[in-house]
Design a protein around this motif. Structure first.
Motif, PDB file in Angstrom:
ATOM      1  N   LEU A  11       0.980  -1.243  -0.128  1.00 46.58           N
ATOM      2  CA  LEU A  11      -0.024  -0.209  -0.016  1.00 46.58           C
ATOM      3  C   LEU A  11       0.976   1.187   0.108  1.00 46.58           C
ATOM      4  CD1 LEU A  11      -2.439  -1.143   2.706  1.00 46.58           C
ATOM      5  CD2 LEU A  11      -3.259  -0.896   0.518  1.00 46.58           C
ATOM      6  N   ASP A  12       0.195   2.280  -0.183  1.00 50.08           N
ATOM      7  CA  ASP A  12       0.890   3.611  -0.125  1.00 50.08           C
ATOM      8  C   ASP A  12       1.625   3.826   1.118  1.00 50.08           C
ATOM      9  OD1 ASP A  12       1.850   6.376  -0.460  1.00 50.08           O
ATOM     10  OD2 ASP A  12       0.118   6.968  -1.063  1.00 50.08           O
ATOM     11  N   PRO A  13       2.849   3.884   1.223  1.00 51.27           N
ATOM     12  CA  PRO A  13       3.680   4.142   2.436  1.00 51.27           C
ATOM     13  C   PRO A  13       3.325   5.612   3.099  1.00 51.27           C
ATOM     14  CG  PRO A  13       5.217   3.982   0.730  1.00 51.27           C
ATOM     15  CD  PRO A  13       3.921   3.650   0.134  1.00 51.27           C
ATOM     16  N   ALA A  14       3.000   6.466   2.240  1.00 46.95           N
ATOM     17  CA  ALA A  14       2.500   7.899   2.455  1.00 46.95           C
ATOM     18  C   ALA A  14       1.148   7.937   3.578  1.00 46.95           C
ATOM     19  CB  ALA A  14       2.336   8.753   1.569  1.00 46.95           C
ATOM     20  N   ARG A  15       0.411   6.920   3.630  1.00 46.06           N
ATOM     21  CA  ARG A  15      -0.665   7.005   4.270  1.00 46.06           C
ATOM     22  C   ARG A  15      -0.338   6.798   5.725  1.00 46.06           C
ATOM     23  NH1 ARG A  15      -4.680   2.778   0.877  1.00 46.06           N
ATOM     24  NH2 ARG A  15      -5.244   4.487  -0.805  1.00 46.06           N
ATOM     25  N   PRO A  16      -1.105   7.424   6.598  1.00 46.98           N
ATOM     26  CA  PRO A  16      -0.735   7.371   7.981  1.00 46.98           C
ATOM     27  C   PRO A  16      -1.271   6.162   8.750  1.00 46.98           C
ATOM     28  CG  PRO A  16      -2.659   9.100   7.601  1.00 46.98           C
ATOM     29  CD  PRO A  16      -1.945   8.351   6.478  1.00 46.98           C
ATOM     30  N   ILE A  17      -1.074   5.055   8.277  1.00 45.31           N
ATOM     31  CA  ILE A  17      -1.447   3.687   8.755  1.00 45.31           C
ATOM     32  C   ILE A  17      -1.034   3.311   9.931  1.00 45.31           C
ATOM     33  CG2 ILE A  17      -1.617   1.374   8.392  1.00 45.31           C
ATOM     34  CD1 ILE A  17      -1.241   2.077   5.311  1.00 45.31           C
ATOM     35  N   ILE A  18      -1.684   2.964  11.026  1.00 45.69           N
ATOM     36  CA  ILE A  18      -1.696   2.375  12.315  1.00 45.69           C
ATOM     37  C   ILE A  18      -1.973   0.937  12.507  1.00 45.69           C
ATOM     38  CG2 ILE A  18      -1.432   2.561  14.694  1.00 45.69           C
ATOM     39  CD1 ILE A  18      -1.421   5.474  14.548  1.00 45.69           C
ATOM     40  N   VAL A  19      -1.112   0.024  12.395  1.00 47.01           N
ATOM     41  CA  VAL A  19      -1.312  -1.528  12.883  1.00 47.01           C
ATOM     42  C   VAL A  19      -0.970  -1.892  14.182  1.00 47.01           C
ATOM     43  CG1 VAL A  19      -0.943  -4.027  11.897  1.00 47.01           C
ATOM     44  CG2 VAL A  19      -1.021  -1.694  10.207  1.00 47.01           C
ATOM     45  N   ALA A  20      -2.005  -2.379  15.060  1.00 49.94           N
ATOM     46  CA  ALA A  20      -1.537  -2.831  16.250  1.00 49.94           C
ATOM     47  C   ALA A  20      -1.688  -4.425  16.414  1.00 49.94           C
ATOM     48  CB  ALA A  20      -2.606  -2.166  17.318  1.00 49.94           C
ATOM     49  N   ILE A  21      -0.454  -4.852  16.829  1.00 51.18           N
ATOM     50  CA  ILE A  21      -0.401  -6.081  16.978  1.00 51.18           C
ATOM     51  C   ILE A  21       0.024  -6.525  18.694  1.00 51.18           C
ATOM     52  CG2 ILE A  21       0.806  -8.218  16.337  1.00 51.18           C
ATOM     53  CD1 ILE A  21       0.506  -7.307  13.740  1.00 51.18           C
ATOM     54  N   ASP A  22      -0.967  -7.187  19.316  1.00 48.61           N
ATOM     55  CA  ASP A  22      -0.775  -7.611  20.598  1.00 48.61           C
ATOM     56  C   ASP A  22      -0.980  -8.961  20.601  1.00 48.61           C
ATOM     57  OD1 ASP A  22      -0.793  -4.846  22.058  1.00 48.61           O
ATOM     58  OD2 ASP A  22      -2.714  -4.634  20.965  1.00 48.61           O
ATOM     59  N   GLY A  23      -0.485  -9.453  21.871  1.00 51.86           N
ATOM     60  CA  GLY A  23      -0.686 -10.767  22.033  1.00 51.86           C
ATOM     61  C   GLY A  23       0.317 -11.262  23.251  1.00 51.86           C
ATOM     62  N   PRO A  24       0.449 -12.558  23.628  1.00 49.69           N
ATOM     63  CA  PRO A  24       1.173 -12.767  24.640  1.00 49.69           C
ATOM     64  C   PRO A  24       2.669 -13.265  24.184  1.00 49.69           C
ATOM     65  CG  PRO A  24      -0.060 -14.873  23.886  1.00 49.69           C
ATOM     66  CD  PRO A  24      -0.554 -13.760  23.225  1.00 49.69           C
ATOM     67  N   ALA A  25       3.784 -13.352  24.835  1.00 48.17           N
ATOM     68  CA  ALA A  25       5.141 -13.963  24.404  1.00 48.17           C
ATOM     69  C   ALA A  25       5.098 -15.014  23.702  1.00 48.17           C
ATOM     70  CB  ALA A  25       6.133 -14.002  25.710  1.00 48.17           C
ATOM     71  N   GLY A  26       5.963 -15.146  22.658  1.00 52.87           N
ATOM     72  CA  GLY A  26       6.005 -16.333  21.871  1.00 52.87           C
ATOM     73  C   GLY A  26       4.848 -16.668  20.963  1.00 52.87           C
ATOM     74  N   ALA A  27       3.917 -15.752  20.572  1.00 52.87           N
ATOM     75  CA  ALA A  27       2.854 -15.917  19.806  1.00 52.87           C
ATOM     76  C   ALA A  27       3.273 -15.692  18.266  1.00 52.87           C
ATOM     77  CB  ALA A  27       1.650 -15.244  20.098  1.00 52.87           C
ATOM     78  N   GLY A  28       4.595 -14.912  18.036  1.00 50.42           N
ATOM     79  CA  GLY A  28       5.149 -14.696  16.786  1.00 50.42           C
ATOM     80  C   GLY A  28       4.939 -13.189  16.283  1.00 50.42           C
ATOM     81  N   LYS A  29       4.735 -12.195  17.363  1.00 47.89           N
ATOM     82  CA  LYS A  29       4.175 -11.046  16.996  1.00 47.89           C
ATOM     83  C   LYS A  29       5.592 -10.313  16.199  1.00 47.89           C
ATOM     84  CE  LYS A  29       3.641  -9.273  21.389  1.00 47.89           C
ATOM     85  NZ  LYS A  29       3.987 -10.620  22.113  1.00 47.89           N
ATOM     86  N   SER A  30       6.711 -10.402  16.933  1.00 44.72           N
ATOM     87  CA  SER A  30       7.862  -9.936  16.380  1.00 44.72           C
ATOM     88  C   SER A  30       8.053 -10.282  14.911  1.00 44.72           C
ATOM     89  CB  SER A  30       9.109 -10.104  17.031  1.00 44.72           C
ATOM     90  OG  SER A  30       8.756  -9.639  18.373  1.00 44.72           O
TER      91      SER A  30
END
Ligand code: DC
Length: 238
Positions: A11-30
């Motif tokens: 997608l267009d990187p200029a768009r002010p997008i915020i993506v939130a990823i939450d979850g416990p340790a070891g779920a693969g968030k990083s």
């Protein structure tokens, strides 16, 4: 499947997008956050690294991690900065690059302990909101979709069974680790317990988060599923 062959268009990187990823340790968030950032042209900000950096400073100062007031005073004279790197964030603590000092068990436990204190959380949330204020970010943590960016365009709650998460952590320790898998799973459960049951902003999915359970997925499959979620959300909301 090779992640680089993902069929979705950036997608267009200029768009002010915020993506939130939450979850416990070891779920693969990083892993998921890193690939989403690359795929969609976003900055990848690891909020847990900020708690870890502060925990390192508290350990160095010999402060009791269960007492809020001394930690709050320490926070008032602490500067934490995240710089985006290819694999992980570079973390600057009062100007010192502490990136390589944050992943050991002592700091991991300490980060979980300092993060229960409301004044520390309020300070961190402010810092994280400043970092993401201009958008164009994917931020991962425990309270990003519920507290830090409740108006994020996309919220993913990434979960997996404790045994699966523990074994992933164990495998990351390399050949012949000094601990048994059961020990890793036990530590992870203890951290889960603290993260999910603290009074201030406990780990839980935001009401409008999309749940992604990676128990029976490879991390590559989890990344592709997350990419599809983000692409579909952004096509209807941005
Ligand atoms: O994601 P991580 O394992 O690096 O996080 C380290 C600790 O920081 C974790 O035990 C809980 C805390 N944390 C938090 O309370 N809120 C966040 N947004 C990120 C991390």
């Amino acid at each position: 499947m090779n992640l680089e062959e993902s069929p979705l268009a950036p997608l267009d990187p200029a768009r002010p997008i915020i993506v939130a990823i939450d979850g416990p340790a070891g779920a693969g968030k990083s892993t998921v956050a890193r690939h989403l950032a690359r795929h969609f042209g976003l900055l990848n900000l690891e909020s847990g690294a900020m708690y870890r950096a502060f925990a390192l400073k508290a350990l160095r100062a010999g402060l009791p991690l269960g007492e809020s007031a001394p930690l709050e005073s320490l926070a008032a004279e602490t500067d934490i900065c995240l710089e985006c790197g290819d694999q992980e964030n570079r973390v600057l603590l009062d100007g010192e690059d502490v990136t390589g000092l944050l992943r050991n068990q002592t700091v991991t436990d300490a980060a979980s302990k300092v993060s229960v204190h409301p004044p520390i959380r309020a300070w961190m949330v402010r810092l994280q909101q400043q970092l993401g204020a201009r958008g164009g970010v994917v931020m991962e943590g425990r309270d990003i979709g519920t507290v830090v960016f409740p108006h994020a365009h996309v919220k993913i709650f990434l979960d997996a069974a404790p045994e699966t998460r523990g074994m992933r952590r164990y495998d990351q320790l390399g050949p012949q680790p000094a601990v048994q898998p059961e020990e890793v799973i036990r530590d992870l459960r203890a951290r889960d317990e603290r993260d999910r049951n603290r009074a201030d902003s406990p780990l839980k999915p935001a009401e409008d988060a999309i749940l992604l359970d990676s128990t029976s997925l490879t991390l590559e499959e989890a990344v592709l599923a997350a990419e599809a979620i983000v692409a579909s959300r952004l096509s209807t909301t941005v």
